[in-house]
Design an enzyme around this catalytic site. Structure first.
Site, PDB file in Angstrom:
ATOM      1  N   MET B  21       0.857  -1.173   0.000  1.00 29.15           N
ATOM      2  CA  MET B  21       0.000   0.000   0.000  1.00 29.15           C
ATOM      3  C   MET B  21       0.892   1.220   0.000  1.00 29.15           C
ATOM      4  SD  MET B  21      -2.714  -1.254   2.787  1.00 29.15           S
ATOM      5  CE  MET B  21      -1.419  -1.270   3.981  1.00 29.15           C
ATOM      6  N   GLY B  22       1.394   1.586  -1.211  1.00 32.44           N
ATOM      7  CA  GLY B  22       2.013   2.901  -1.302  1.00 32.44           C
ATOM      8  C   GLY B  22       0.831   3.757  -0.933  1.00 32.44           C
ATOM      9  N   THR B  23       0.978   4.609  -0.009  1.00 31.60           N
ATOM     10  CA  THR B  23      -0.237   5.124   0.622  1.00 31.60           C
ATOM     11  C   THR B  23      -0.047   6.549   1.060  1.00 31.60           C
ATOM     12  OG1 THR B  23      -0.687   2.960   1.522  1.00 31.60           O
ATOM     13  CG2 THR B  23      -1.646   4.778   2.700  1.00 31.60           C
ATOM     14  N   THR B  24      -1.214   7.194   1.347  1.00 30.65           N
ATOM     15  CA  THR B  24      -1.161   8.392   2.167  1.00 30.65           C
ATOM     16  C   THR B  24      -2.099   8.163   3.330  1.00 30.65           C
ATOM     17  OG1 THR B  24      -0.928   9.664   0.156  1.00 30.65           O
ATOM     18  CG2 THR B  24      -1.412  10.882   2.159  1.00 30.65           C
ATOM     19  N   GLY B 153       2.931   8.846   0.243  1.00 32.52           N
ATOM     20  CA  GLY B 153       2.382  10.160  -0.099  1.00 32.52           C
ATOM     21  C   GLY B 153       2.669  11.216   0.931  1.00 32.52           C
TER      22      GLY B 153
END
Lengths: 250, 243
Positions: B21-24, B153
């Site tokens: 989960m490349g995430t913000t 992010g």
């Protein structure tokens, strides 16, 4: 509570695939230099309140100096989660010490010895606590009030000195301290000297921030002062137009 | 040491399986509780495996956790913590505190640090300390903060938060703020996208919200979405690019 504690102990091993073997890791969230020195009334210790995540200055209000028992201060640089774990070990240690109820309490020398054993034994298992720890304090002994200041790092190297610095401080602050430290500094003189070191680190250590905490420990007890910032000086004429005579120079 | 490589997606083929989960993720305290927010993109390499994932998971009635990093690792951690907290609640006879929940997350993260890639933000409300946010980044550090950001992010949000964060916002201000902040990160982080989910937790309970991608504000160089070019031409005022 017992049931869930037992589960907590076994679950991580299961979560890790049953192996449970760790090895030397990279640090993630790291604290900067800690500087400390003996002075007339005891020991003074200082550091900035930052914790970095790689090159990001991620956390800016972190307390990296804590009181241990009645007689000591510990300052930690390196992996912050390992420092928090060490504080928990020290809580256990000081609690059992208190429960003896024998009128005696662990002094800085004993705490330093305990930490040295912990750090060295972890290093021997190739599973170090990735920290450099500074341990300072004062305890009344047979020869009067004995000041103590020592450090131990992740590979178990440990020693006692009149002044200590970790991390970048080894390179920037120690030479200043070696030149200017004297026996019997007053509190004011010690603070001025420490601030000189903190400022040099602020200028030259990329991971430092302008928010510091100074702590002192005397026979009266420990005091950790609230965070504050230092004024920086950029008023050198040479700074204003450095490329004038040589375009492209840095 | 490159921190962003830990959080960003690897160049695995879409079929290799590892879901990241490349995430913000964001958590803020306001003057009555907390608001947690997250994007909804789960990727395997360059492919978006799930464009509407729910990265804010429930731990108890009053405590939720935002997950970033490896999807599998964070799911398993929150499952274990939910299980322990359930027992803890039964044994103590009252809702778990946010501090206890965060420390259980920390325990798993710290003791298994060599095997996990999980950055989490725990947020909730209890009657002792009110709304609280705890950050548990890689390595298992635990830090209580008035607001926290995480995931790939979040790199784009440090400056924004330094500039715009204020203490003591109202619930409405806080909810609007987190949606704005996550949508700004989505605009620049390839590993974040989809919808913005928010969870507001206070003394009255929990409110989940859903802000679909097409309802988020537009930022620099982004255009108002249309049904078709034909509609633009029909409107008779095309911004024609003439040769």
């Amino acid at each position: 509570m017992d049931g869930s504690h037992a589960n907590a102990a076994s679950a991580p091993a299961a979560a890790g695939g049953g192996e449970g073997m760790q090895r030397t890791l990279n640090p993630y969230v790291t604290g900067n230099s800690v500087i400390a020195m003996k002075y007339k009334d005891g020991v003074i210790m200082a550091c900035d309140t930052g914790a970095s995540y790689g090159s990001t200055l991620r956390y800016k209000s972190v307390e990296r100096i804590k009181a241990v028992g009645k007689h000591s201060l510990i300052g930690g640089s390196g992996e912050f989660s390992d420092f928090q774990e060490i504080l928990r070990y020290l809580d256990e240690l000081t609690l059992s010490d208190h429960m003896w109820d024998d009128g005696n309490s662990l002094g800085p020398k004993e705490i330093h010895a305990y930490l040295t054993r912990v750090m060295y034994n972890r290093r021997n298992k190739f599973d170090p606590l990735w920290n450099s720890l500074v341990l300072g304090g004062v305890k009344r002994g047979p020869k009067g009030d004995e000041k103590y200041l020592g450090m131990v790092n992740m590979i178990g190297t440990h020693f006692e000195e009149n002044h200590i610095a970790t991390g970048f401080g080894n390179h920037m602050a120690v030479p200043i301290l070696r030149g200017e430290w004297r026996e019997d500094l007053t509190f004011e003189e010690a603070v001025k000297l420490i601030e000189k070191c903190l400022l040099v680190l602020l200028y030259r250590d990329r991971s430092s921030i302008n928010k510091f905490q100074i702590a002192k420990i005397t026979t009266e007890g420990s005091t950790i002062y609230p965070p504050y910032a230092l004024k920086t000086n950029w008023g050198f004429s040479a700074f204003e137009n450095p490329s004038q005579g040589a375009v492209g120079t840095w | 040491m490159d921190a962003s490589s830990l959080m960003g997606s690897s160049s695995d083929a879409p079929t290799s399986g590892e879901h990241r989960m490349g995430t913000t993720i964001v958590g803020v305290c306001y003057n009555g509780g907390v608001v947690l927010a997250a994007d909804s993109r789960t990727s395997t390499g360059m492919y978006v495996a799930n464009r509407a994932s729910d990265k804010i998971s429930q731990l108890t009635d009053n405590v939720y956790v935002c997950r970033s990093g490896s999807a599998a690792d964070t799911q398993v951690i929150s499952d274990y913590v939910r299980y322990f907290l359930h027992q803890h609640t039964i044994q103590s006879g009252q809702p778990a505190t946010v501090k206890v929940a965060s420390n259980l997350v920390r325990l798993l993260a710290y003791q298994n640090k060599s095997m996990l890639q999980a950055g989490m933000i725990v947020g909730g409300w209890d009657k002792y300390e009110g709304g609280q946010i705890y950050s548990v980044p890689l390595g298992g550090t635990i830090l209580r903060q008035p607001f926290a950001i995480g995931g790939s992010g979040s790199s784009y949000l440090y400056g924004l938060m330094d500039h715009e964060w204020r203490d003591g916002m109202t619930q409405e201000e806080a909810e609007k703020f987190v949606v704005k902040v996550v949508s700004l990160a989505i605009a620049r982080d390839g590993a974040s996208g989809g919808v913005v989910r928010t969870v507001t937790i206070n003394a009255d309970g929990v409110k989940r919200s859903f802000h679909p991608g097409n309802k988020l504000p537009l930022w620099h160089e982004e255009l108002e979405p249309q049904n078709s070019l034909l509609d633009i031409l029909a409107a008779g005022n095309p911004d024609a690019m003439v040769q």
